[in-house]
Design an enzyme around this catalytic site. Sequence first.
Site, short mmCIF file in Angstrom:
data_model
loop_
_atom_site.label_atom_id
_atom_site.label_comp_id
_atom_site.label_asym_id
_atom_site.label_seq_id
_atom_site.Cartn_x
_atom_site.Cartn_y
_atom_site.Cartn_z
N ASP A 183 -7.00 66.39 -22.35
CA ASP A 183 -7.55 67.59 -22.96
C ASP A 183 -8.02 68.56 -21.88
OD1 ASP A 183 -8.66 69.48 -24.56
OD2 ASP A 183 -10.05 68.13 -25.60
N HIS A 185 -9.10 71.44 -22.72
CA HIS A 185 -10.28 72.01 -23.40
C HIS A 185 -10.37 73.52 -23.23
CE1 HIS A 185 -14.47 71.12 -25.01
NE2 HIS A 185 -13.70 70.27 -25.66
N GLU A 209 -3.59 68.77 -24.24
CA GLU A 209 -4.22 69.53 -25.31
C GLU A 209 -4.88 70.79 -24.77
OE1 GLU A 209 -8.00 68.76 -28.29
OE2 GLU A 209 -6.56 67.13 -27.98
N GLU A 235 -7.23 73.17 -32.50
CA GLU A 235 -8.61 73.03 -32.96
C GLU A 235 -9.33 74.36 -33.06
OE1 GLU A 235 -11.65 71.66 -29.80
OE2 GLU A 235 -9.74 70.81 -29.12
N HIS A 285 -7.21 67.27 -35.57
CA HIS A 285 -8.37 67.21 -34.68
C HIS A 285 -9.56 66.69 -35.48
CE1 HIS A 285 -11.84 69.29 -32.60
NE2 HIS A 285 -11.19 68.84 -31.54
#
EC number: 4.2.1.6
Length: 382
Positions: A183, A185, A209, A235, A285
């Site tokens: 991730d 992020h 991700e 997400e 998610h």
Amino acid sequence: MKITKITTYRLPPRWMFLKIETDEGVVGWGEPVIEGRARTVEAAVHELGDYLIGQDPSRINDLWQVMYRAGFYRGGPILMSAIAGIDQALWDIKGKVLNAPVWQLMGGLVRDKIKAYSWVGGDRPADVIDGIKTLREIGFDTFKLNGCEELGLIDNSRAVDAAVNTVAQIREAFGNQIEFGLDFHGRVSAPMAKVLIKELEPYRPLFIEEPVLAEQAEYYPKLAAQTHIPLAAGERMFSRFDFKRVLEAGGISILQPDLSHAGGITECYKIAGMAEAYDVTLAPHCPLGPIALAACLHIDFVSYNAVLQEQSMGIHYNKGAELLDFVKNKEDFSMVGGFFKPLTKPGLGVEIDEAKVIEFSKNAPDWRNPLWRHEDNSVAEW
């Protein structure tokens, strides 16, 4: 049947539950929250509640459209999260009235189990390795890890080497006994994402991700063109209209709508169908609580393209409560070989310990994500 009351409960570690009551005594539960903005979402829930009191809860599609369209301004994380939790609770009520799990109301199962993966926190390799070992003992073999710490818009090779070193040590420790996604992020600029993805390729992550923020989605196809690693995102997209732009542009292989952020079951089922038309897989998610997870599982079991389900058991954010602490029927969430089975009780299939919810909602903490800064004191993406 008419809706008579909507109650919200802010809870540790960073969740919010809502309860919809009816004049016939049937109750539905939902989980509307934006992590770090619970009070704001709570206000939105009660504003939307003005449309719902006195209405028939079985008219889910109509109530969804009223909440989405009647206020003129629409979309975004706050309103769509409020709608999401209400939508979950309405499906919970419908299933209880009809004595069927939500997946049955949506046409029945397309699979008998769904693979679960677990978050492993920490940026130091030794901590991550220890976390994986602990989770493997309870049956997990698929994980998600931080792909990096904060990076500057153009950062140095030491920062890249630090991120790659963590991943290299994990692959060396476990070989192909585990799979893991990474991730980013949204911490990484497009130029640095190109560098970092190339350096990580030898370690064969399952996916990367949020390689860049959703508002930089035009870079997804460009990044995908340079790598064989599947890219994942979703997400921070909140409706099918947000996902439409990403699907049309291409580049994303795994969509990750959040059932508590993207309009709930009603909207995410549409998003799943859109993704299937583009041969894009689905991995909802869910670093949240049990109601959100239950909603995800119902979508997983009716969506052909669902491949993975995130869940928050043991996640590093869970300070003050664990995934199933407010659930009576914990056994229904048991995993076998790292897979969830369908929830079979009516509605969402999660029995909430209301007395415990009320007790823990008293003086619940307001969770906030940390504020990070770069070396030059400019704000860094968390």
